[in-house]
Design a protein around this motif. Structure first.
Motif, mmCIF file in Angstrom:
data_model
loop_
_atom_site.group_PDB
_atom_site.id
_atom_site.type_symbol
_atom_site.label_atom_id
_atom_site.label_comp_id
_atom_site.label_asym_id
_atom_site.label_seq_id
_atom_site.Cartn_x
_atom_site.Cartn_y
_atom_site.Cartn_z
ATOM 1 N N ARG A 311 0.831 -1.211 0.000
ATOM 2 C CA ARG A 311 0.000 0.000 0.000
ATOM 3 C C ARG A 311 0.865 1.262 0.000
ATOM 4 O O ARG A 311 0.563 2.238 -0.699
ATOM 5 N N LEU A 312 1.951 1.223 0.771
ATOM 6 C CA LEU A 312 2.830 2.387 0.818
ATOM 7 C C LEU A 312 3.476 2.633 -0.542
ATOM 8 O O LEU A 312 3.530 3.773 -1.019
ATOM 9 N N GLU A 313 3.945 1.573 -1.160
ATOM 10 C CA GLU A 313 4.587 1.732 -2.464
ATOM 11 C C GLU A 313 3.585 2.167 -3.516
ATOM 12 O O GLU A 313 3.901 2.973 -4.415
ATOM 13 N N ALA A 314 2.344 1.653 -3.411
ATOM 14 C CA ALA A 314 1.305 2.080 -4.354
ATOM 15 C C ALA A 314 1.026 3.574 -4.203
ATOM 16 O O ALA A 314 0.844 4.298 -5.191
ATOM 17 N N THR A 315 1.003 4.059 -2.968
ATOM 18 C CA THR A 315 0.781 5.494 -2.725
ATOM 19 C C THR A 315 1.922 6.310 -3.297
ATOM 20 O O THR A 315 1.707 7.368 -3.917
ATOM 21 N N ARG A 316 3.146 5.827 -3.115
ATOM 22 C CA ARG A 316 4.302 6.549 -3.639
ATOM 23 C C ARG A 316 4.299 6.593 -5.155
ATOM 24 O O ARG A 316 4.778 7.556 -5.758
ATOM 25 N N ARG A 317 3.754 5.585 -5.777
ATOM 26 C CA ARG A 317 3.769 5.513 -7.236
ATOM 27 C C ARG A 317 2.538 6.128 -7.881
ATOM 28 O O ARG A 317 2.626 6.646 -8.996
ATOM 29 N N THR A 318 1.385 6.033 -7.224
ATOM 30 C CA THR A 318 0.130 6.419 -7.905
ATOM 31 C C THR A 318 -0.643 7.507 -7.172
ATOM 32 O O THR A 318 -1.714 7.912 -7.627
ATOM 33 N N GLY A 319 -0.166 7.927 -6.001
ATOM 34 C CA GLY A 319 -0.881 8.969 -5.263
ATOM 35 C C GLY A 319 -0.854 10.308 -5.993
ATOM 36 O O GLY A 319 -0.131 10.514 -6.975
ATOM 37 N N TRP A 320 -1.644 11.264 -5.493
ATOM 38 C CA TRP A 320 -1.683 12.592 -6.094
ATOM 39 C C TRP A 320 -0.305 13.229 -5.955
ATOM 40 O O TRP A 320 0.234 13.350 -4.852
ATOM 41 N N PRO A 321 0.313 13.586 -7.043
ATOM 42 C CA PRO A 321 1.683 14.097 -6.978
ATOM 43 C C PRO A 321 1.873 15.262 -6.018
ATOM 44 O O PRO A 321 2.967 15.442 -5.479
ATOM 45 N N VAL A 322 0.801 16.017 -5.778
ATOM 46 C CA VAL A 322 0.919 17.166 -4.884
ATOM 47 C C VAL A 322 1.161 16.731 -3.439
ATOM 48 O O VAL A 322 1.850 17.414 -2.669
ATOM 49 N N THR A 323 0.588 15.581 -3.064
ATOM 50 C CA THR A 323 0.692 15.143 -1.663
ATOM 51 C C THR A 323 1.490 13.856 -1.471
ATOM 52 O O THR A 323 1.795 13.498 -0.338
ATOM 53 N N ARG A 324 1.828 13.156 -2.557
ATOM 54 C CA ARG A 324 2.467 11.849 -2.389
ATOM 55 C C ARG A 324 3.842 11.942 -1.737
ATOM 56 O O ARG A 324 4.331 10.961 -1.181
ATOM 57 N N TRP A 325 4.497 13.083 -1.798
ATOM 58 C CA TRP A 325 5.820 13.221 -1.210
ATOM 59 C C TRP A 325 5.810 12.974 0.304
ATOM 60 O O TRP A 325 6.829 12.612 0.888
ATOM 61 N N ILE A 326 4.612 13.189 0.891
ATOM 62 C CA ILE A 326 4.523 12.976 2.337
ATOM 63 C C ILE A 326 4.832 11.512 2.685
ATOM 64 O O ILE A 326 5.421 11.203 3.731
ATOM 65 N N SER A 327 4.440 10.582 1.771
ATOM 66 C CA SER A 327 4.650 9.150 2.039
ATOM 67 C C SER A 327 6.125 8.787 2.080
ATOM 68 O O SER A 327 6.497 7.726 2.593
ATOM 69 N N ARG A 328 6.984 9.677 1.550
ATOM 70 C CA ARG A 328 8.409 9.378 1.562
ATOM 71 C C ARG A 328 8.972 9.362 2.981
ATOM 72 O O ARG A 328 10.031 8.790 3.235
#
Length: 537
Positions: A311-328
């Motif tokens: 799920r974390l990797e999916a968020t990093r790859r497919t999440g909204w680019p504006v907010t996906r950086w938070i998952s890093r």
């Protein structure tokens, strides 16, 4: 006995001895040492006797004090060589009378009989009878312990046992329990002689013989030959000579005696082993063992980490680019467990908590349950050996299970097919939104500096740059939300796949370190049973 029958008896004895030795070896470390030592003694005696003269039959006269054993020996041998006396001790050393073929010296050396006499021809005993050695032995109830030891040793070595009893003590419990009954399996090479029948009235002889026969039946010697004789008057002596001569002529006593010894030894092994057969290992038992060990090494923790990592990797790859950086900023749970391969190299250890008391107890409980199920029905010593086999790798099992988990390919570096597709559309949506924002920003700047503002294209009354911003944001959020649901479904599938792979890895280790030793021990047990069955002549 014909040569063909004799050869067949020897061949059968060969097979029985080989099987008995195999059973003894298979029983090493499982059955009690005393029994195994007794069996080894039988095998040694058999080997020694068979290597010595096959042309001589050794007949031992055994009797209690006062039975007239030595007098009967003299009467049968036609000699007065045996010492006869009323007071104890009488015979103190074994005496050998020898007839027939040469070659008896090594045999008598093995028997440890020093007093040796050449017998003179005796009608009905030595004519055409082959080699014969008659032994007069000390009284088996002698007050001298060394005499008793001699009797006990030679009772285990002679080819034919002649038990001499008298009308007064023929029913003595000590005589039967200590000497005659232990040789109940040797009826084929046993003669029981009621001596001193001259002391009985003629009407008393048959009742005494019937009584003696009944006692022998209880002793397990119902098939033993019984003779009534009188060394004093000579009554029945010729018949006894004839019986001994027939045994010698048949040349079967040695093989029959050894076969009886093998039967007794095999019975002792059987009693030490106990009855029953192990249930064996079944697939359901393997599954329960693997499940218990899997729980003990916390594979569900790994499975949960696989799902979370996906799920974390999916968020990093497919999440909204504006907010996906938070998952890093979130650490991959598989990396915390040292289970994410950065390359194709194999992992040797995980960062799972080491097995504590509860985990070790669960491992022990799983092993014990598996061993109990596999050994169900087996006799006590073999149940213990099967349980011991199950625990033979107990010390290395926790570490091996951890290595199995570390070495399982969890597909942690494998992405989903939809990740790149969603990523492209996310970036396209972001570019559209950014393009709209830049357009609107450009128009705002031109208006601020009083430049003529060109007319903005409209769609259904909506300014195109505004629609671009709205569309880009809405599509991006929609894709982000959709990816969450897809990631959740994918995480469940990936976790299920990881669970299956981990259980397979744990099952492989449990089979090698627990299952195979148990199966080998059960096979060992069944080989013992087969050898024991073959040892019975």
């Amino acid at each position: 006995m014909s040569r063909h029958r004799q050869a067949r008896a020897e061949s059968s004895l060969d097979r029985s001895l080989v099987a008995l030795n195999e059973a003894r070896e298979l029983g090493e470390g499982r059955l009690d040492d005393a029994t195994l030592e007794q069996v080894y003694g039988v095998l040694e005696r058999a080997s020694s006797r068979r290597s010595l003269s096959a042309d001589h039959t050794v007949v031992g006269f055994f009797g209690a004090t006062g039975s007239g054993k030595s007098s009967l020996f003299n009467a049968v041998a036609g000699s007065d060589a045996a010492r006869v006396a009323v007071r104890r001790p009488t015979t103190s050393e074994p005496l050998a009378m020898i007839w027939g073929m040469p070659g008896s010296a090594p045999l008598l050396d093995w028997l440890e009989v020093a007093d040796r006499r050449e017998g003179t021809p005796v009608p009905g005993l030595t004519s055409d009878a082959g080699g014969l050695v008659l032994l007069d032995l000390p009284d088996f109830d002698s007050v001298q312990l060394e005499n008793r030891a001699i009797v006990e040793r030679l009772a285990g070595q002679v080819d034919v046992l002649v038990w001499v009893v008298d009308p007064q003590k023929y029913a003595d419990a000590a005589v039967h329990n200590d000497f005659i009954r232990p040789f109940s399996s040797h009826a084929a090479v046993t003669l029981v002689v009621l001596n001193q029948v001259d002391k009985l009235a003629p009407s008393e002889i048959k009742p005494v013989l019937d009584s003696l026969a009944a006692i022998l039946e209880r002793d397990g010697l119902g098939k033993a030959q019984v003779a009534a004789v009188s060394a004093l008057t000579g009554e029945g002596v010729d018949g006894l000579r004839t019986r001994i001569a027939a045994v010698v002529k048949a040349k079967a006593a040695k093989s029959a005696r050894l076969a009886a010894d093998v039967a007794v030894a095999a019975q002792r092994l059987a009693e030490a082993s106990g009855e029953g057969d192990a249930a064996g290992v079944h697939q359901q038992d393997r599954k329960q063992l693997a499940a218990g060990l899997a729980d003990a090494v916390h594979i569900e923790t790994v499975v949960s980490a696989v799902g979370s990592s996906y799920r974390l990797e999916a968020t990093r790859r497919t999440g909204w680019p504006v907010t996906r950086w938070i998952s890093r900023f979130r650490k991959d749970p598989l990396r915390r467990l040292s289970l994410r391969r950065e390359d194709s190299s194999e992992l040797n250890r995980t960062s799972l908590p080491p097995a504590g008391a509860a985990e070790l107890a669960r491992i022990d409980s799983s092993i014990r349950g598996f061993a109990d199920a596999a050994s169900e029905g087996a006799a006590g010593p073999w149940r213990a050996s099967i349980r011991s086999a199950a625990r033979s790798n107990r010390e290395v099992l926790p570490d091996s299970l951890d290595q199995a988990v570390a070495g399982t390919d969890l597909k942690a570096n494998t992405g989903a097919w939809w990740w790149p597709l969603f990523a492209v559309f996310q970036w396209l949506a972001l570019l559209v939104a950014v393009g709209g924002l830049l357009w609107l920003g450009g128009l705002a700047v031109m208006g601020y500096f009083q430049f003529p503002v060109p007319e903005t294209p409209k769609v259904e009354g909506w300014p195109l740059p505004t629609l671009m911003v709205l569309a880009g944001v809405v599509v991006g959020i929609f894709l982000a939300v959709s990816s969450k649901f897809l990631a959740l479904a994918g995480a469940k599938a990936r976790a299920a796949q990881a669970r299956r792979r981990l259980r397979e890895s744990v099952a492989a280790v449990s089979q090698v370190l627990v299952g195979e030793p148990v199966e080998a021990e059960i096979a060992h047990y069944r080989d013992f049973q087969a050898a024991l069955a073959a040892a019975h002549p």
